[in-house]
Motif scaffolding. Structure first.
Motif, PDB file in Angstrom:
ATOM      1  N   SER A   1       0.581  -1.082   0.304  1.00  0.00           N
ATOM      2  CA  SER A   1       0.006  -0.112  -0.209  1.00  0.00           C
ATOM      3  C   SER A   1       0.925   1.345  -0.197  1.00  0.00           C
ATOM      4  O   SER A   1       0.064   2.291  -0.591  1.00  0.00           O
ATOM      5  CB  SER A   1      -1.225  -0.322   1.085  1.00  0.00           C
ATOM      6  OG  SER A   1      -0.612  -0.114   2.216  1.00  0.00           O
ATOM      7  N   SER A   2       2.485   1.889  -0.052  1.00  0.00           N
ATOM      8  CA  SER A   2       2.768   2.179   0.261  1.00  0.00           C
ATOM      9  C   SER A   2       3.768   2.279  -0.939  1.00  0.00           C
ATOM     10  O   SER A   2       4.665   3.482  -1.193  1.00  0.00           O
ATOM     11  CB  SER A   2       4.102   2.081   0.667  1.00  0.00           C
ATOM     12  OG  SER A   2       4.875   0.967   0.914  1.00  0.00           O
ATOM     13  N   ALA A   3       2.729   1.661  -2.203  1.00  0.00           N
ATOM     14  CA  ALA A   3       3.698   1.780  -3.235  1.00  0.00           C
ATOM     15  C   ALA A   3       3.522   2.729  -3.810  1.00  0.00           C
ATOM     16  O   ALA A   3       1.661   2.866  -3.909  1.00  0.00           O
ATOM     17  CB  ALA A   3       3.794   0.912  -3.719  1.00  0.00           C
ATOM     18  N   PRO A   4       3.826   3.861  -5.185  1.00  0.00           N
ATOM     19  CA  PRO A   4       2.696   4.664  -5.927  1.00  0.00           C
ATOM     20  C   PRO A   4       2.192   4.211  -7.055  1.00  0.00           C
ATOM     21  O   PRO A   4       2.565   3.487  -7.138  1.00  0.00           O
ATOM     22  CB  PRO A   4       3.947   6.053  -6.220  1.00  0.00           C
ATOM     23  CG  PRO A   4       5.081   5.530  -6.629  1.00  0.00           C
ATOM     24  CD  PRO A   4       5.075   3.981  -5.596  1.00  0.00           C
ATOM     25  N   PRO A   5       0.435   5.121  -6.594  1.00  0.00           N
ATOM     26  CA  PRO A   5       0.050   4.579  -7.715  1.00  0.00           C
ATOM     27  C   PRO A   5       0.131   4.354  -9.432  1.00  0.00           C
ATOM     28  O   PRO A   5       1.054   5.134  -9.294  1.00  0.00           O
ATOM     29  CB  PRO A   5      -1.397   4.954  -7.582  1.00  0.00           C
ATOM     30  CG  PRO A   5      -1.065   6.188  -6.694  1.00  0.00           C
ATOM     31  CD  PRO A   5      -0.241   6.221  -6.928  1.00  0.00           C
ATOM     32  N   LEU A   6      -0.440   3.453  -9.855  1.00  0.00           N
ATOM     33  CA  LEU A   6       0.019   2.832 -11.252  1.00  0.00           C
ATOM     34  C   LEU A   6      -0.608   4.641 -12.092  1.00  0.00           C
ATOM     35  O   LEU A   6      -1.241   5.013 -11.676  1.00  0.00           O
ATOM     36  CB  LEU A   6      -0.436   2.395 -12.033  1.00  0.00           C
ATOM     37  CG  LEU A   6       0.404   0.877 -12.092  1.00  0.00           C
ATOM     38  CD1 LEU A   6      -0.364  -0.673 -11.823  1.00  0.00           C
ATOM     39  CD2 LEU A   6       1.761   0.684 -11.888  1.00  0.00           C
ATOM     40  N   SER A   7       0.187   4.808 -12.858  1.00  0.00           N
ATOM     41  CA  SER A   7      -0.076   6.243 -14.156  1.00  0.00           C
ATOM     42  C   SER A   7      -1.076   5.814 -15.128  1.00  0.00           C
ATOM     43  O   SER A   7      -0.963   3.979 -15.017  1.00  0.00           O
ATOM     44  CB  SER A   7       1.020   6.338 -14.524  1.00  0.00           C
ATOM     45  OG  SER A   7       2.003   5.305 -15.676  1.00  0.00           O
ATOM     46  N   THR A   8      -2.050   6.060 -15.331  1.00  0.00           N
ATOM     47  CA  THR A   8      -2.521   5.781 -16.813  1.00  0.00           C
ATOM     48  C   THR A   8      -1.756   4.263 -17.392  1.00  0.00           C
ATOM     49  O   THR A   8      -2.848   3.632 -18.044  1.00  0.00           O
ATOM     50  CB  THR A   8      -3.356   6.921 -17.346  1.00  0.00           C
ATOM     51  OG1 THR A   8      -4.085   7.684 -16.261  1.00  0.00           O
ATOM     52  CG2 THR A   8      -4.612   6.738 -18.441  1.00  0.00           C
ATOM     53  N   ALA A   9      -1.419   5.349 -18.075  1.00  0.00           N
ATOM     54  CA  ALA A   9      -0.483   4.133 -19.128  1.00  0.00           C
ATOM     55  C   ALA A   9      -0.053   2.670 -18.002  1.00  0.00           C
ATOM     56  O   ALA A   9      -0.361   2.178 -18.885  1.00  0.00           O
ATOM     57  CB  ALA A   9       0.865   5.490 -19.604  1.00  0.00           C
ATOM     58  N   GLY A  10       0.308   3.043 -17.305  1.00  0.00           N
ATOM     59  CA  GLY A  10       0.629   1.637 -16.368  1.00  0.00           C
ATOM     60  C   GLY A  10      -0.602   1.319 -16.226  1.00  0.00           C
ATOM     61  O   GLY A  10      -0.521  -0.313 -16.282  1.00  0.00           O
ATOM     62  N   ARG A  11      -1.718   1.394 -16.190  1.00  0.00           N
ATOM     63  CA  ARG A  11      -2.970   0.410 -16.041  1.00  0.00           C
ATOM     64  C   ARG A  11      -3.281   0.118 -16.972  1.00  0.00           C
ATOM     65  O   ARG A  11      -3.791  -0.895 -17.096  1.00  0.00           O
ATOM     66  CB  ARG A  11      -3.916   1.157 -15.102  1.00  0.00           C
ATOM     67  CG  ARG A  11      -3.644   2.284 -13.945  1.00  0.00           C
ATOM     68  CD  ARG A  11      -4.983   2.461 -12.938  1.00  0.00           C
ATOM     69  NE  ARG A  11      -5.630   3.428 -13.646  1.00  0.00           N
ATOM     70  CZ  ARG A  11      -5.184   5.174 -13.422  1.00  0.00           C
ATOM     71  NH1 ARG A  11      -3.867   4.870 -12.778  1.00  0.00           N
ATOM     72  NH2 ARG A  11      -5.166   5.803 -14.186  1.00  0.00           N
TER      73      ARG A  11
END
Length: 125
Positions: free
Chosen positions: A3-13
């Motif tokens: 949960s401490s990892a940064p959220p994925l970008s739109t491109a990553g998702r």
């Protein structure tokens, strides 16, 4: 899940979504091919026995070395990784060679496979 990892970008998702879609498509394709093979094997159980007997010879089962030899005789060399994966798939949990029942069991669809292959109708691009 971290949960401490940064959220994925739109491109990553988007890339993760495509990757999961590819995995789902490949899994569905593999199950459909196994289902076709099992239906053929059920129709022609002598054919399945012939394949097994060709691998096992006079023995009650076949080894990974027998399997590799059969692939090589048909011009299909296997890498160590591929042979290991086949060993995991067909090898019995108790060790030893692959028996006819082990061989047949891996080629027969289960109710879960049939349900999964018919429910995998979502379009994947």
């Amino acid at each position: 899940w971290d949960s401490s990892a940064p959220p994925l970008s739109t491109a990553g998702r988007f890339q993760v979504s495509r990757l999961l879609g590819t995995f789902a498509r490949i899994a569905g394709d593999a199950e459909r091919e196994r289902k076709k093979l099992s239906l053929l094997a059920s129709y022609d159980s002598c054919g399945l026995a012939d394949v097994f007997n060709s691998l096992a010879g006079a023995q009650v089962g076949f080894s990974l070395a027998d399997l590799r030899r059969a692939f090589l005789q048909h011009g299909l060399p296997l890498t160590e990784r591929e042979l290991g994966l086949l060993g995991q798939r067909y090898g019995p949990s108790r060790g030893g060679g692959v028996s006819m029942s082990d061989f047949r069991r891996q080629l027969q669809p289960t109710a879960a496979w049939l349900t999964a292959s018919t429910s995998m109708s979502m379009p994947i691009s």
